[in-house]
Design a protein around this motif. Structure first.
Motif, PDB file in Angstrom:
ATOM      1  N   ASP A 146       0.894  -0.968  -0.054  1.00 39.84           N
ATOM      2  CA  ASP A 146       0.063  -0.145   0.084  1.00 39.84           C
ATOM      3  C   ASP A 146       0.871   1.326   0.023  1.00 39.84           C
ATOM      4  O   ASP A 146       0.446   2.098  -0.634  1.00 39.84           O
ATOM      5  CB  ASP A 146      -1.008  -0.063   1.210  1.00 39.84           C
ATOM      6  N   ILE A 147       1.989   1.095   0.724  1.00 43.66           N
ATOM      7  CA  ILE A 147       2.789   2.122   0.991  1.00 43.66           C
ATOM      8  C   ILE A 147       4.475   1.558   0.747  1.00 43.66           C
ATOM      9  O   ILE A 147       4.625   0.833   1.286  1.00 43.66           O
ATOM     10  CB  ILE A 147       2.772   2.945   2.251  1.00 43.66           C
ATOM     11  N   ILE A 148       5.026   2.407  -0.169  1.00 44.82           N
ATOM     12  CA  ILE A 148       6.478   1.581  -0.186  1.00 44.82           C
ATOM     13  C   ILE A 148       7.570   2.854   0.017  1.00 44.82           C
ATOM     14  O   ILE A 148       7.351   4.001  -0.961  1.00 44.82           O
ATOM     15  CB  ILE A 148       6.867   0.893  -1.455  1.00 44.82           C
ATOM     16  N   ALA A 149       8.566   2.871   0.551  1.00 46.71           N
ATOM     17  CA  ALA A 149       9.618   3.869   0.650  1.00 46.71           C
ATOM     18  C   ALA A 149      10.876   3.371  -0.036  1.00 46.71           C
ATOM     19  O   ALA A 149      11.177   2.394   0.201  1.00 46.71           O
ATOM     20  CB  ALA A 149       9.942   4.066   2.282  1.00 46.71           C
ATOM     21  N   LEU A 150      11.281   4.374  -0.904  1.00 43.46           N
ATOM     22  CA  LEU A 150      12.360   3.970  -1.921  1.00 43.46           C
ATOM     23  C   LEU A 150      13.318   4.743  -1.826  1.00 43.46           C
ATOM     24  O   LEU A 150      13.336   5.954  -1.476  1.00 43.46           O
ATOM     25  CB  LEU A 150      11.695   4.082  -3.487  1.00 43.46           C
ATOM     26  N   GLN A 151      14.678   4.238  -1.803  1.00 42.11           N
ATOM     27  CA  GLN A 151      15.952   4.672  -1.906  1.00 42.11           C
ATOM     28  C   GLN A 151      16.620   4.678  -3.129  1.00 42.11           C
ATOM     29  O   GLN A 151      16.419   3.666  -3.711  1.00 42.11           O
ATOM     30  CB  GLN A 151      16.679   4.304  -0.755  1.00 42.11           C
ATOM     31  N   ARG A 171      22.493  14.129   2.546  1.00 38.28           N
ATOM     32  CA  ARG A 171      21.051  13.133   2.843  1.00 38.28           C
ATOM     33  C   ARG A 171      20.242  13.755   3.039  1.00 38.28           C
ATOM     34  O   ARG A 171      20.157  15.065   3.686  1.00 38.28           O
ATOM     35  CB  ARG A 171      21.790  12.262   3.909  1.00 38.28           C
ATOM     36  N   GLY A 172      19.012  13.324   3.188  1.00 35.89           N
ATOM     37  CA  GLY A 172      17.706  13.665   3.236  1.00 35.89           C
ATOM     38  C   GLY A 172      16.886  12.520   3.362  1.00 35.89           C
ATOM     39  O   GLY A 172      16.850  11.699   3.015  1.00 35.89           O
ATOM     40  N   ALA A 173      15.595  12.730   4.342  1.00 34.93           N
ATOM     41  CA  ALA A 173      14.670  11.877   4.383  1.00 34.93           C
ATOM     42  C   ALA A 173      13.459  12.661   4.083  1.00 34.93           C
ATOM     43  O   ALA A 173      13.069  13.978   3.581  1.00 34.93           O
ATOM     44  CB  ALA A 173      14.334  11.528   5.834  1.00 34.93           C
ATOM     45  N   VAL A 174      12.195  11.777   3.933  1.00 35.37           N
ATOM     46  CA  VAL A 174      11.134  12.374   3.509  1.00 35.37           C
ATOM     47  C   VAL A 174      10.057  11.851   4.471  1.00 35.37           C
ATOM     48  O   VAL A 174      10.099  10.670   4.724  1.00 35.37           O
ATOM     49  CB  VAL A 174      10.545  11.952   1.922  1.00 35.37           C
ATOM     50  N   ALA A 175       9.004  12.511   4.705  1.00 39.44           N
ATOM     51  CA  ALA A 175       7.945  12.412   5.857  1.00 39.44           C
ATOM     52  C   ALA A 175       6.583  12.582   4.867  1.00 39.44           C
ATOM     53  O   ALA A 175       6.420  13.530   4.448  1.00 39.44           O
ATOM     54  CB  ALA A 175       7.985  13.224   6.767  1.00 39.44           C
ATOM     55  N   LEU A 176       5.944  11.452   4.797  1.00 36.62           N
ATOM     56  CA  LEU A 176       4.581  11.358   4.272  1.00 36.62           C
ATOM     57  C   LEU A 176       3.536  11.374   5.195  1.00 36.62           C
ATOM     58  O   LEU A 176       3.535  10.873   6.358  1.00 36.62           O
ATOM     59  CB  LEU A 176       4.343   9.975   3.494  1.00 36.62           C
ATOM     60  N   LEU A 216      -4.554   6.788  -1.388  1.00 38.39           N
ATOM     61  CA  LEU A 216      -3.930   7.406   0.012  1.00 38.39           C
ATOM     62  C   LEU A 216      -3.425   8.901  -0.605  1.00 38.39           C
ATOM     63  O   LEU A 216      -2.984   9.782   0.139  1.00 38.39           O
ATOM     64  CB  LEU A 216      -2.894   6.473   0.400  1.00 38.39           C
ATOM     65  N   ALA A 217      -2.910   8.848  -1.828  1.00 38.21           N
ATOM     66  CA  ALA A 217      -2.171  10.116  -2.417  1.00 38.21           C
ATOM     67  C   ALA A 217      -3.125  11.311  -2.314  1.00 38.21           C
ATOM     68  O   ALA A 217      -2.752  12.391  -2.209  1.00 38.21           O
ATOM     69  CB  ALA A 217      -1.711   9.837  -3.725  1.00 38.21           C
ATOM     70  N   ALA A 218      -4.342  11.132  -2.521  1.00 40.91           N
ATOM     71  CA  ALA A 218      -5.449  12.187  -2.215  1.00 40.91           C
ATOM     72  C   ALA A 218      -5.558  12.785  -1.134  1.00 40.91           C
ATOM     73  O   ALA A 218      -5.999  13.985  -0.865  1.00 40.91           O
ATOM     74  CB  ALA A 218      -6.961  11.569  -2.693  1.00 40.91           C
ATOM     75  N   GLN A 219      -4.943  12.101  -0.103  1.00 39.47           N
ATOM     76  CA  GLN A 219      -5.064  12.545   1.429  1.00 39.47           C
ATOM     77  C   GLN A 219      -3.372  12.777   1.960  1.00 39.47           C
ATOM     78  O   GLN A 219      -3.494  13.385   3.078  1.00 39.47           O
ATOM     79  CB  GLN A 219      -5.650  11.272   2.218  1.00 39.47           C
ATOM     80  N   ALA A 220      -2.698  12.753   1.132  1.00 37.96           N
ATOM     81  CA  ALA A 220      -1.179  12.774   1.653  1.00 37.96           C
ATOM     82  C   ALA A 220      -0.587  14.282   1.563  1.00 37.96           C
ATOM     83  O   ALA A 220      -0.930  14.972   0.644  1.00 37.96           O
ATOM     84  CB  ALA A 220      -0.514  12.048   0.687  1.00 37.96           C
ATOM     85  N   ASN A 221       0.254  14.516   2.495  1.00 35.17           N
ATOM     86  CA  ASN A 221       1.166  15.592   2.402  1.00 35.17           C
ATOM     87  C   ASN A 221       2.375  15.255   2.859  1.00 35.17           C
ATOM     88  O   ASN A 221       2.599  14.603   3.626  1.00 35.17           O
ATOM     89  CB  ASN A 221       0.653  16.807   3.485  1.00 35.17           C
ATOM     90  N   GLU A 281       2.840   0.284 -14.386  1.00 37.97           N
ATOM     91  CA  GLU A 281       3.585  -1.154 -13.931  1.00 37.97           C
ATOM     92  C   GLU A 281       2.963  -1.576 -12.608  1.00 37.97           C
ATOM     93  O   GLU A 281       3.495  -2.785 -12.114  1.00 37.97           O
ATOM     94  CB  GLU A 281       5.203  -1.064 -14.004  1.00 37.97           C
ATOM     95  N   THR A 282       2.838  -0.681 -11.501  1.00 36.94           N
ATOM     96  CA  THR A 282       2.688  -1.065 -10.168  1.00 36.94           C
ATOM     97  C   THR A 282       1.259  -0.623  -9.535  1.00 36.94           C
ATOM     98  O   THR A 282       0.893  -1.101  -8.495  1.00 36.94           O
ATOM     99  CB  THR A 282       3.658  -0.443  -9.412  1.00 36.94           C
ATOM    100  N   GLY A 283       0.412   0.256 -10.215  1.00 34.44           N
ATOM    101  CA  GLY A 283      -0.675   0.636  -9.768  1.00 34.44           C
ATOM    102  C   GLY A 283      -0.490   1.946  -8.542  1.00 34.44           C
ATOM    103  O   GLY A 283      -1.609   2.293  -8.157  1.00 34.44           O
ATOM    104  N   LEU A 284       0.802   2.107  -8.517  1.00 31.73           N
ATOM    105  CA  LEU A 284       0.909   3.138  -7.180  1.00 31.73           C
ATOM    106  C   LEU A 284       1.540   4.466  -8.199  1.00 31.73           C
ATOM    107  O   LEU A 284       1.714   4.435  -9.074  1.00 31.73           O
ATOM    108  CB  LEU A 284       2.243   2.560  -6.470  1.00 31.73           C
ATOM    109  N   VAL A 285       1.297   5.602  -7.250  1.00 32.51           N
ATOM    110  CA  VAL A 285       1.825   6.711  -7.578  1.00 32.51           C
ATOM    111  C   VAL A 285       2.714   7.243  -6.589  1.00 32.51           C
ATOM    112  O   VAL A 285       2.748   7.158  -5.475  1.00 32.51           O
ATOM    113  CB  VAL A 285       0.604   7.741  -7.678  1.00 32.51           C
TER     114      VAL A 285
END
Length: 226
Positions: free
Chosen positions: A34-39, A106-111, A89-94, A60-64
């Motif tokens: 449902d959610i995947i963090a990629l590096q 380096r940097g991190a991302v917070a969803l 989920l993307a429609a509700q995400a920030n 290819e994955t159905g994800l955005v």
């Protein structure tokens, strides 16, 4: 209930090349999170162009991918990090970027989602940098997140008893060896979850050609929100 995952793509080059992003997308499709963090979604040099082509992701994955301003205009991620999720989920995400200290950029991302904050990170090679980066991430999480937090990514830490001190208030999960992918020996990929999240199942994914698609195997967990 959500299936979450983390995957270091190694710039879609497998262990040694060539660049073949369709292999990585096939792994993500088979993993079906449902959610995947990629590096390492971008190349490292120059304008840091995307290594994972964004135009292929949903087909290819159905994800955005999260709506993020990358390191450069041609980048998919922030310092190589991005998060993919189901479209509803993307429609509700920030999403926000978290600059990190250390010897390397380096940097991190917070969803941020209703009831859950997911932080994706790729920590440094030096343990002193990793400690400082985790301290920064946990401090930021306490300010921007609510009670349910998931941190996940390539922590670059193979020890269980060192380097993770800032995560004392979290449940740290290393489902199993994930690196190097052809014959995994080290548990570099981890998750740290708020203690009020139920962890139903965890694992390391080695199907759909995952041993050839990157130098890391993806890790995953099924969780239930309170």
């Amino acid at each position: 209930m959500l299936k979450i995952a983390s995957y270091n793509l190694h710039k879609c080059r497998g262990m040694t090349g060539p660049h073949a992003p369709l292999r990585n997308l096939a792994v993500i499709r088979a993993l079906d999170p449902d959610i995947i963090a990629l590096q390492e979604v971008d190349f490292r040099l120059g304008a840091r162009p995307e290594a994972l082509p964004r135009k292929l992701i949903q087909a290819e994955t159905g994800l955005v991918p999260a709506d993020i301003y990358g390191t450069t205009e041609s980048s998919l991620g922030w310092h190589g990090q991005t998060i993919l999720m189901r479209p509803h989920l993307a429609a509700q995400a920030n999403l926000r970027r978290l600059p990190l200290p250390g010897l390397e950029p380096r940097g991190a991302v917070a969803l941020r989602l209703p009831g859950l904050t997911v932080i994706g990170a790729h920590l440094g090679l030096a343990r002193s940098s990793r400690r400082a980066q985790l301290a920064r991430i946990t401090a930021q999480a306490s300010r921007i997140a609510e009670d349910q937090i998931v941190m996940m990514g390539d922590f670059n830490e193979w020890r269980d008893d060192r380097g993770l001190e800032s995560l004392a208030g979290f449940r740290v999960v290393a489902p199993g060896p994930s690196w190097p992918a052809p014959l995994p020996r080290l548990r570099l990929d981890r998750m740290a979850l708020s203690t009020n999240l139920d962890i139903l199942e965890t694992g390391v994914f080695n199907e759909a050609g995952a041993r050839d698609a990157s130098d890391h195997l993806p890790i995953w967990a099924r969780i239930r929100l309170p």
